[in-house]
Design a protein around this motif. Structure first.
Motif, PDB file in Angstrom:
ATOM      1  N   PRO A   8       0.863  -1.470  -0.142  1.00 39.69           N
ATOM      2  CA  PRO A   8       0.006  -0.310   0.253  1.00 39.69           C
ATOM      3  C   PRO A   8       0.670   1.029   0.120  1.00 39.69           C
ATOM      4  CG  PRO A   8      -0.122  -1.096   2.079  1.00 39.69           C
ATOM      5  CD  PRO A   8       1.042  -1.919   1.326  1.00 39.69           C
ATOM      6  N   ASN A   9       2.349   1.539  -0.575  1.00 44.82           N
ATOM      7  CA  ASN A   9       2.636   1.869  -0.220  1.00 44.82           C
ATOM      8  C   ASN A   9       3.965   2.076  -1.169  1.00 44.82           C
ATOM      9  OD1 ASN A   9       5.505   1.391   1.487  1.00 44.82           O
ATOM     10  ND2 ASN A   9       3.818   0.922   3.051  1.00 44.82           N
ATOM     11  N   PRO A  10       4.463   3.104  -1.837  1.00 42.00           N
ATOM     12  CA  PRO A  10       5.447   2.039  -2.582  1.00 42.00           C
ATOM     13  C   PRO A  10       6.806   1.787  -2.454  1.00 42.00           C
ATOM     14  CG  PRO A  10       5.291   4.944  -3.019  1.00 42.00           C
ATOM     15  CD  PRO A  10       4.454   4.463  -1.756  1.00 42.00           C
ATOM     16  N   ALA A  11       7.229   1.615  -0.772  1.00 46.76           N
ATOM     17  CA  ALA A  11       7.986   1.056  -0.347  1.00 46.76           C
ATOM     18  C   ALA A  11       7.735  -0.862  -0.011  1.00 46.76           C
ATOM     19  CB  ALA A  11       9.473   1.029   0.551  1.00 46.76           C
ATOM     20  N   THR A  12       6.609  -0.951  -0.477  1.00 45.92           N
ATOM     21  CA  THR A  12       5.558  -1.886  -0.059  1.00 45.92           C
ATOM     22  C   THR A  12       5.571  -3.146  -1.002  1.00 45.92           C
ATOM     23  OG1 THR A  12       5.390  -1.436   2.030  1.00 45.92           O
ATOM     24  CG2 THR A  12       3.715  -3.498   0.904  1.00 45.92           C
ATOM     25  N   ALA A  13       5.905  -4.137  -1.384  1.00 44.56           N
ATOM     26  CA  ALA A  13       5.243  -5.243  -2.372  1.00 44.56           C
ATOM     27  C   ALA A  13       3.993  -6.066  -1.416  1.00 44.56           C
ATOM     28  CB  ALA A  13       6.330  -6.369  -2.803  1.00 44.56           C
ATOM     29  N   TYR A  14       2.473  -6.390  -2.631  1.00 39.60           N
ATOM     30  CA  TYR A  14       1.752  -7.270  -2.304  1.00 39.60           C
ATOM     31  C   TYR A  14       1.647  -8.461  -2.351  1.00 39.60           C
ATOM     32  CZ  TYR A  14      -2.758  -7.546   0.907  1.00 39.60           C
ATOM     33  OH  TYR A  14      -3.675  -7.755   1.167  1.00 39.60           O
ATOM     34  N   ILE A  15       1.413  -9.707  -1.847  1.00 38.18           N
ATOM     35  CA  ILE A  15       1.180 -11.307  -1.960  1.00 38.18           C
ATOM     36  C   ILE A  15      -0.484 -11.098  -2.151  1.00 38.18           C
ATOM     37  CG2 ILE A  15       1.387 -12.920  -2.422  1.00 38.18           C
ATOM     38  CD1 ILE A  15       4.400 -12.942  -1.154  1.00 38.18           C
ATOM     39  N   GLY A  16      -1.214 -10.886  -3.160  1.00 32.46           N
ATOM     40  CA  GLY A  16      -2.598 -10.936  -3.372  1.00 32.46           C
ATOM     41  C   GLY A  16      -3.373 -12.285  -3.037  1.00 32.46           C
ATOM     42  N   LEU A  17      -2.226 -13.129  -3.593  1.00 29.61           N
ATOM     43  CA  LEU A  17      -3.202 -14.425  -3.851  1.00 29.61           C
ATOM     44  C   LEU A  17      -1.559 -15.409  -4.248  1.00 29.61           C
ATOM     45  CD1 LEU A  17      -5.069 -16.715  -3.598  1.00 29.61           C
ATOM     46  CD2 LEU A  17      -4.732 -16.705  -6.406  1.00 29.61           C
ATOM     47  N   PHE A  18      -0.997 -16.704  -3.254  1.00 28.33           N
ATOM     48  CA  PHE A  18       0.287 -17.745  -3.229  1.00 28.33           C
ATOM     49  C   PHE A  18      -0.055 -19.102  -2.929  1.00 28.33           C
ATOM     50  CE2 PHE A  18       3.671 -19.945  -1.705  1.00 28.33           C
ATOM     51  CZ  PHE A  18       4.326 -19.858  -3.328  1.00 28.33           C
ATOM     52  N   MET A  19      -1.150 -19.791  -4.127  1.00 31.23           N
ATOM     53  CA  MET A  19      -1.081 -21.045  -4.296  1.00 31.23           C
ATOM     54  C   MET A  19      -1.019 -21.448  -4.548  1.00 31.23           C
ATOM     55  SD  MET A  19      -5.568 -22.546  -4.288  1.00 31.23           S
ATOM     56  CE  MET A  19      -5.769 -20.874  -3.458  1.00 31.23           C
ATOM     57  N   VAL A  20      -0.270 -23.431  -4.123  1.00 31.99           N
ATOM     58  CA  VAL A  20       0.649 -24.322  -4.591  1.00 31.99           C
ATOM     59  C   VAL A  20      -0.218 -25.839  -4.321  1.00 31.99           C
ATOM     60  CG1 VAL A  20       3.009 -25.826  -3.762  1.00 31.99           C
ATOM     61  CG2 VAL A  20       2.687 -23.885  -3.068  1.00 31.99           C
ATOM     62  N   ASP A  21      -0.140 -25.934  -6.140  1.00 30.63           N
ATOM     63  CA  ASP A  21       0.070 -27.266  -6.323  1.00 30.63           C
ATOM     64  C   ASP A  21      -0.287 -28.593  -5.342  1.00 30.63           C
ATOM     65  OD1 ASP A  21      -1.791 -28.627  -8.439  1.00 30.63           O
ATOM     66  OD2 ASP A  21      -0.494 -30.429  -8.083  1.00 30.63           O
ATOM     67  N   ALA A  22      -1.429 -28.679  -4.616  1.00 29.24           N
ATOM     68  CA  ALA A  22      -1.508 -30.285  -3.764  1.00 29.24           C
ATOM     69  C   ALA A  22      -0.038 -31.087  -4.095  1.00 29.24           C
ATOM     70  CB  ALA A  22      -3.201 -31.001  -3.540  1.00 29.24           C
ATOM     71  N   ALA A  23       0.316 -31.206  -5.580  1.00 31.91           N
ATOM     72  CA  ALA A  23       1.013 -32.525  -5.485  1.00 31.91           C
ATOM     73  C   ALA A  23       2.495 -31.895  -5.725  1.00 31.91           C
ATOM     74  CB  ALA A  23       0.863 -33.079  -7.208  1.00 31.91           C
ATOM     75  N   GLN A  24       2.524 -30.685  -5.628  1.00 32.24           N
ATOM     76  CA  GLN A  24       3.693 -29.914  -4.513  1.00 32.24           C
ATOM     77  C   GLN A  24       4.112 -29.633  -3.283  1.00 32.24           C
ATOM     78  OE1 GLN A  24       6.653 -29.292  -6.980  1.00 32.24           O
ATOM     79  NE2 GLN A  24       5.631 -29.870  -8.540  1.00 32.24           N
ATOM     80  N   GLN A  25       2.971 -30.070  -2.991  1.00 28.76           N
ATOM     81  CA  GLN A  25       3.428 -29.744  -1.331  1.00 28.76           C
ATOM     82  C   GLN A  25       3.899 -30.773  -1.532  1.00 28.76           C
ATOM     83  OE1 GLN A  25      -0.852 -28.895   0.309  1.00 28.76           O
ATOM     84  NE2 GLN A  25      -0.657 -27.933  -1.615  1.00 28.76           N
ATOM     85  N   GLY A  26       4.493 -31.053   0.291  1.00 29.38           N
ATOM     86  CA  GLY A  26       5.292 -31.271   1.444  1.00 29.38           C
ATOM     87  C   GLY A  26       6.789 -31.515   0.700  1.00 29.38           C
ATOM     88  N   ARG A  27       6.699 -30.895  -0.048  1.00 30.62           N
ATOM     89  CA  ARG A  27       8.385 -30.817  -0.435  1.00 30.62           C
ATOM     90  C   ARG A  27       9.673 -29.445  -0.551  1.00 30.62           C
ATOM     91  NH1 ARG A  27       6.829 -32.865  -6.711  1.00 30.62           N
ATOM     92  NH2 ARG A  27       6.154 -34.841  -6.032  1.00 30.62           N
ATOM     93  N   GLY A  28       9.094 -28.132   0.283  1.00 32.72           N
ATOM     94  CA  GLY A  28       9.515 -27.013   0.768  1.00 32.72           C
ATOM     95  C   GLY A  28       9.072 -26.640  -0.701  1.00 32.72           C
ATOM     96  N   THR A  29       8.428 -26.545  -1.791  1.00 35.05           N
ATOM     97  CA  THR A  29       8.286 -25.494  -2.813  1.00 35.05           C
ATOM     98  C   THR A  29       8.151 -24.312  -2.296  1.00 35.05           C
ATOM     99  OG1 THR A  29       7.583 -28.002  -3.801  1.00 35.05           O
ATOM    100  CG2 THR A  29       7.506 -25.569  -4.749  1.00 35.05           C
ATOM    101  N   GLY A  30       6.189 -24.606  -1.206  1.00 38.34           N
ATOM    102  CA  GLY A  30       6.452 -22.845  -1.370  1.00 38.34           C
ATOM    103  C   GLY A  30       7.303 -22.082  -0.685  1.00 38.34           C
ATOM    104  N   SER A  31       7.918 -22.631   0.214  1.00 37.38           N
ATOM    105  CA  SER A  31       8.792 -21.827   1.450  1.00 37.38           C
ATOM    106  C   SER A  31       9.889 -21.644  -0.048  1.00 37.38           C
ATOM    107  CB  SER A  31       9.486 -22.758   2.550  1.00 37.38           C
ATOM    108  OG  SER A  31       8.489 -22.983   3.344  1.00 37.38           O
ATOM    109  N   ALA A  32      10.386 -22.385  -1.331  1.00 41.08           N
ATOM    110  CA  ALA A  32      11.385 -21.645  -1.565  1.00 41.08           C
ATOM    111  C   ALA A  32      11.260 -20.677  -3.100  1.00 41.08           C
ATOM    112  CB  ALA A  32      11.139 -23.117  -2.523  1.00 41.08           C
ATOM    113  N   LEU A  33      10.589 -21.387  -2.573  1.00 40.23           N
ATOM    114  CA  LEU A  33       9.512 -19.089  -4.369  1.00 40.23           C
ATOM    115  C   LEU A  33       9.610 -18.319  -3.318  1.00 40.23           C
ATOM    116  CD1 LEU A  33       6.614 -21.843  -5.785  1.00 40.23           C
ATOM    117  CD2 LEU A  33       8.123 -20.868  -6.460  1.00 40.23           C
ATOM    118  N   ILE A  34       8.244 -18.868  -1.975  1.00 41.86           N
ATOM    119  CA  ILE A  34       8.372 -17.372  -1.475  1.00 41.86           C
ATOM    120  C   ILE A  34      10.449 -16.331  -1.318  1.00 41.86           C
ATOM    121  CG2 ILE A  34       8.268 -15.983   1.054  1.00 41.86           C
ATOM    122  CD1 ILE A  34       5.512 -16.808  -0.993  1.00 41.86           C
ATOM    123  N   ALA A  35      11.331 -17.674  -0.961  1.00 41.11           N
ATOM    124  CA  ALA A  35      12.581 -17.636  -0.932  1.00 41.11           C
ATOM    125  C   ALA A  35      12.540 -16.288  -2.153  1.00 41.11           C
ATOM    126  CB  ALA A  35      13.147 -17.911  -0.087  1.00 41.11           C
TER     127      ALA A  35
END
Length: 212
Positions: free
Chosen positions: A103-130
């Motif tokens: 909501p300000n120039p120095a900030t980015a906003y994630i409106g949606l983040f979703m990982v496919d069920a088949a990819q879960q449990g592998r650290g996929t989401g955390s790696a993408l956020i990193a």
């Protein structure tokens, strides 16, 4: 997954240049802008995450996804919006709606983040956020912000493991409330904050909500 060197956050340039720079958001997956022709794959990914929709009804439909592709928060345009897919070959492994300068120039906003069920449990989401954090830091963004549904323990746990903290704000809605969370990307006193890539069985999902 496809690799490569992380670079900087994409800017709106020519179509070719923009597609090339979108890849900066992942060192492991092929990244591209999602379009109307991707709705079936997006709907399948959403349908595999019923836990999210228990706290954030109703379930996604083709019509709601098409609306989401064109949605932007107050004061922002589609030039600030990157609704992107992360591909493992031809498979949509995850998707993210990223808004820059909100909501300000120095900030980015994630409106949606979703990982496919088949990819879960592998650290996929955390790696993408990193990877996303690294790209945003390169562009000198100071904060990454999102919101979760109140009462959703999986979402809260995932984002806390990835360095996000509740802001203490609460925005009531018809199903309960939205709870904003933030992660500091850069601290002047300490320099750039490092992100630990923590494998997690929890799917990292957040709201399609633009709240301050």
């Amino acid at each position: 997954p496809q690799g490569g060197n992380c670079a900087v956050l994409p800017k709106i340039k020519t179509e070719k240049e923009n597609l090339m720079q979108l890849q900066s958001l992942s060192c492991r997956y092929t990244v591209r802008q999602l379009m109307e022709t991707d709705v079936d794959a997006m709907l399948a990914l959403c349908s595999g995450n019923p836990q999210f929709y228990r706290y954030h009804p109703p379930m996604a439909t083709k019509a709601s996804i098409l609306d989401d592709l064109q949605a932007a928060p107050p004061g922002k345009t589609l030039s600030d919006k990157y609704f992107i897919g992360f591909y493992d070959g031809e498979t949509l492994a995850a998707m993210m709606d990223l808004i820059t300068g909100y909501p300000n120039p120095a900030t980015a906003y994630i409106g949606l983040f979703m990982v496919d069920a088949a990819q879960q449990g592998r650290g996929t989401g955390s790696a993408l956020i990193a990877d996303c954090k690294q790209a945003l830091r390169a562009e000198q963004f100071k904060t990454l912000r999102l919101a979760i549904d109140e009462g959703n323990p999986q979402s809260k746990a995932f984002w806390q493991k990835n360095g996000f903290a509740l802001t203490g704000q609460r925005t009531p809605n018809e199903n309960g409330a939205y709870l904003p969370m933030e992660c500091e990307l850069y601290n002047k006193a300490k320099g750039m904050c490092r992100t630990a890539r923590i494998p997690s069985p929890v799917c990292g999902t957040c709201l399609f909500l633009f709240c301050r």
